[in-house]
Design an enzyme around this catalytic site. Sequence first.
Site, PDB file in Angstrom:
ATOM      1  N   HIS A  57      21.220 -39.520   6.689  1.00 13.47           N
ATOM      2  CA  HIS A  57      22.426 -38.898   6.157  1.00 13.47           C
ATOM      3  C   HIS A  57      22.899 -37.867   7.185  1.00 13.47           C
ATOM      4  O   HIS A  57      22.075 -37.215   7.835  1.00 13.47           O
ATOM      5  CB  HIS A  57      22.158 -38.226   4.802  1.00 13.47           C
ATOM      6  CG  HIS A  57      22.190 -39.195   3.652  1.00 13.47           C
ATOM      7  ND1 HIS A  57      21.469 -39.020   2.495  1.00 13.47           N
ATOM      8  CD2 HIS A  57      22.872 -40.371   3.510  1.00 13.47           C
ATOM      9  CE1 HIS A  57      21.708 -40.050   1.675  1.00 13.47           C
ATOM     10  NE2 HIS A  57      22.543 -40.873   2.274  1.00 13.47           N
TER      11      HIS A  57
ATOM     12  N   HIS B  21      18.572 -26.592   1.310  1.00 16.48           N
ATOM     13  CA  HIS B  21      19.466 -27.731   1.092  1.00 16.48           C
ATOM     14  C   HIS B  21      20.332 -27.536  -0.166  1.00 16.48           C
ATOM     15  O   HIS B  21      20.526 -28.442  -0.958  1.00 16.48           O
ATOM     16  CB  HIS B  21      18.631 -29.020   0.985  1.00 16.48           C
ATOM     17  CG  HIS B  21      19.410 -30.282   1.243  1.00 16.48           C
ATOM     18  ND1 HIS B  21      20.045 -30.973   0.232  1.00 16.48           N
ATOM     19  CD2 HIS B  21      19.655 -30.982   2.369  1.00 16.48           C
ATOM     20  CE1 HIS B  21      20.635 -32.045   0.732  1.00 16.48           C
ATOM     21  NE2 HIS B  21      20.423 -32.073   2.032  1.00 16.48           N
TER      22      HIS B  21
ATOM     23  N   HIS C  81      15.800 -38.766   7.527  1.00 19.53           N
ATOM     24  CA  HIS C  81      16.653 -39.884   7.118  1.00 19.53           C
ATOM     25  C   HIS C  81      18.022 -39.755   7.768  1.00 19.53           C
ATOM     26  O   HIS C  81      18.315 -38.741   8.413  1.00 19.53           O
ATOM     27  CB  HIS C  81      16.758 -39.970   5.589  1.00 19.53           C
ATOM     28  CG  HIS C  81      17.485 -38.841   4.935  1.00 19.53           C
ATOM     29  ND1 HIS C  81      17.095 -37.522   5.046  1.00 19.53           N
ATOM     30  CD2 HIS C  81      18.591 -38.835   4.135  1.00 19.53           C
ATOM     31  CE1 HIS C  81      17.908 -36.762   4.333  1.00 19.53           C
ATOM     32  NE2 HIS C  81      18.837 -37.535   3.786  1.00 19.53           N
TER      33      HIS C  81
ATOM     34  N   ASP D 254      15.339 -35.314   2.036  1.00 16.70           N
ATOM     35  CA  ASP D 254      15.820 -35.089   0.681  1.00 16.70           C
ATOM     36  C   ASP D 254      15.059 -35.999  -0.282  1.00 16.70           C
ATOM     37  O   ASP D 254      14.661 -37.080   0.104  1.00 16.70           O
ATOM     38  CB  ASP D 254      17.306 -35.437   0.590  1.00 16.70           C
ATOM     39  CG  ASP D 254      18.169 -34.641   1.574  1.00 16.70           C
ATOM     40  OD1 ASP D 254      17.677 -33.707   2.197  1.00 16.70           O
ATOM     41  OD2 ASP D 254      19.349 -34.995   1.740  1.00 16.70           O
TER      42      ASP D 254
ATOM     43  N   ASP E  52      24.072 -34.881   7.321  1.00 17.49           N
ATOM     44  CA  ASP E  52      23.643 -33.479   7.379  1.00 17.49           C
ATOM     45  C   ASP E  52      22.264 -33.336   8.010  1.00 17.49           C
ATOM     46  O   ASP E  52      21.825 -32.217   8.298  1.00 17.49           O
ATOM     47  CB  ASP E  52      23.683 -32.830   5.982  1.00 17.49           C
ATOM     48  CG  ASP E  52      22.895 -33.612   4.945  1.00 17.49           C
ATOM     49  OD1 ASP E  52      22.874 -34.859   5.021  1.00 17.49           O
ATOM     50  OD2 ASP E  52      22.306 -32.977   4.045  1.00 17.49           O
ATOM     51  N   HIS E  53      21.570 -34.453   8.262  1.00 12.97           N
ATOM     52  CA  HIS E  53      20.236 -34.387   8.855  1.00 12.97           C
ATOM     53  C   HIS E  53      20.185 -34.849  10.311  1.00 12.97           C
ATOM     54  O   HIS E  53      19.152 -34.694  10.958  1.00 12.97           O
ATOM     55  CB  HIS E  53      19.239 -35.190   8.017  1.00 12.97           C
ATOM     56  CG  HIS E  53      19.061 -34.584   6.665  1.00 12.97           C
ATOM     57  ND1 HIS E  53      17.978 -33.812   6.325  1.00 12.97           N
ATOM     58  CD2 HIS E  53      19.878 -34.590   5.585  1.00 12.97           C
ATOM     59  CE1 HIS E  53      18.128 -33.373   5.084  1.00 12.97           C
ATOM     60  NE2 HIS E  53      19.266 -33.836   4.621  1.00 12.97           N
TER      61      HIS E  53
ATOM     62  N   HIS F 130      14.815 -41.296  -2.030  1.00 15.13           N
ATOM     63  CA  HIS F 130      16.183 -40.808  -1.834  1.00 15.13           C
ATOM     64  C   HIS F 130      17.116 -42.008  -1.876  1.00 15.13           C
ATOM     65  O   HIS F 130      16.662 -43.130  -2.039  1.00 15.13           O
ATOM     66  CB  HIS F 130      16.233 -40.057  -0.496  1.00 15.13           C
ATOM     67  CG  HIS F 130      17.456 -39.236  -0.290  1.00 15.13           C
ATOM     68  ND1 HIS F 130      18.015 -38.476  -1.281  1.00 15.13           N
ATOM     69  CD2 HIS F 130      18.233 -39.039   0.809  1.00 15.13           C
ATOM     70  CE1 HIS F 130      19.082 -37.859  -0.797  1.00 15.13           C
ATOM     71  NE2 HIS F 130      19.238 -38.187   0.467  1.00 15.13           N
TER      72      HIS F 130
HETATM   73 ZN   LIG Z   1      20.668 -33.870   2.984  1.00 14.55          ZN
HETATM   74 ZN   LIG Z   2      20.256 -37.200   2.095  1.00 20.46          ZN
END
Ligand SMILES: [Zn+2]
Ligand SMILES: [Zn+2]
Length: 261
Positions: free
Chosen positions: A22, A228, A20, A170, A24-25, A100
């Site tokens: 976001h 995570h 996805h 996530d 951090d990914h 999510h």
């Molecule tokens: Zn994340």
């Molecule tokens: Zn996320």
Amino acid sequence: MQLRRYRAKFQSIDHLFISHLHGDHFFGLPGLISSMHLLGRKQDLNIYCPAGFKEILEVINKNSDTRRTYKINWHFTDNEPMRLLFEDQKVQVYSFPLQHRIFCTGFLFKEKTLPRKIDKYKLEQLNISFADILNLKAGNDVVNKDGELIKNKDATLDPAPSRSYAYCSDTIYDPDIVKYVEGADLLYHESTFLNDHLERAKKTFHSTAFQAAQIASAANVKQLLLGHYSARYTQLDGFVAEAQAAFANALLAIDGKKIKI
Ligand SMILES: [Zn+2]
Ligand SMILES: [Zn+2]
């Protein structure tokens, strides 16, 4: 930076799976994709991701006037249950929906059934041609050089069981995941929080270590990998302890750690 630190040869990566969008990914990806270009990569790169990532990368390319030395093949993920994304002779990769705050999928990596193993001790006595060894590996009966029928089961052994790895990050605690990851040899499941922040986990569409372990237990996986973690936790020992209350074979994902499946 982490691939470099752990001496992973990133030019040999040909497939990238992004759950996805976001930060951090995927914030590291424009850098990785650019490094591959600067090092003169020639072979195609396959990216499996939400459609929006292509737009993001195109804006970057346009504004930095980058013409890459290699081609990207885009494969967009969707909400379909168990969508086959990739297949070769050895492995299949599927995506499946996660719940999510934004569109997100998990991935399942499944090794195909391995060829049958030739029983070397028997082979010497059976007088079989080289071509028929391949036939035996494929599971067929063969006729040997003396014209005798050799049954497959008399010359081969069962292959090692095929392995699978499921990746879920996530996601909020979602028992629907169980059917997608059933029996996996290794399940990575996010555990952003401990149960002390159960409400916060729900509100932010994340899971706790205990919830990850509940999924692992219900799905009958062999091993659970937690990860995570929220930055609010300075010690990670609590994650394994909490998970082990529901699933014994739980361990922490730590950068650089190698896990044999
Ligand atoms: Zn994340
Ligand atoms: Zn996320």
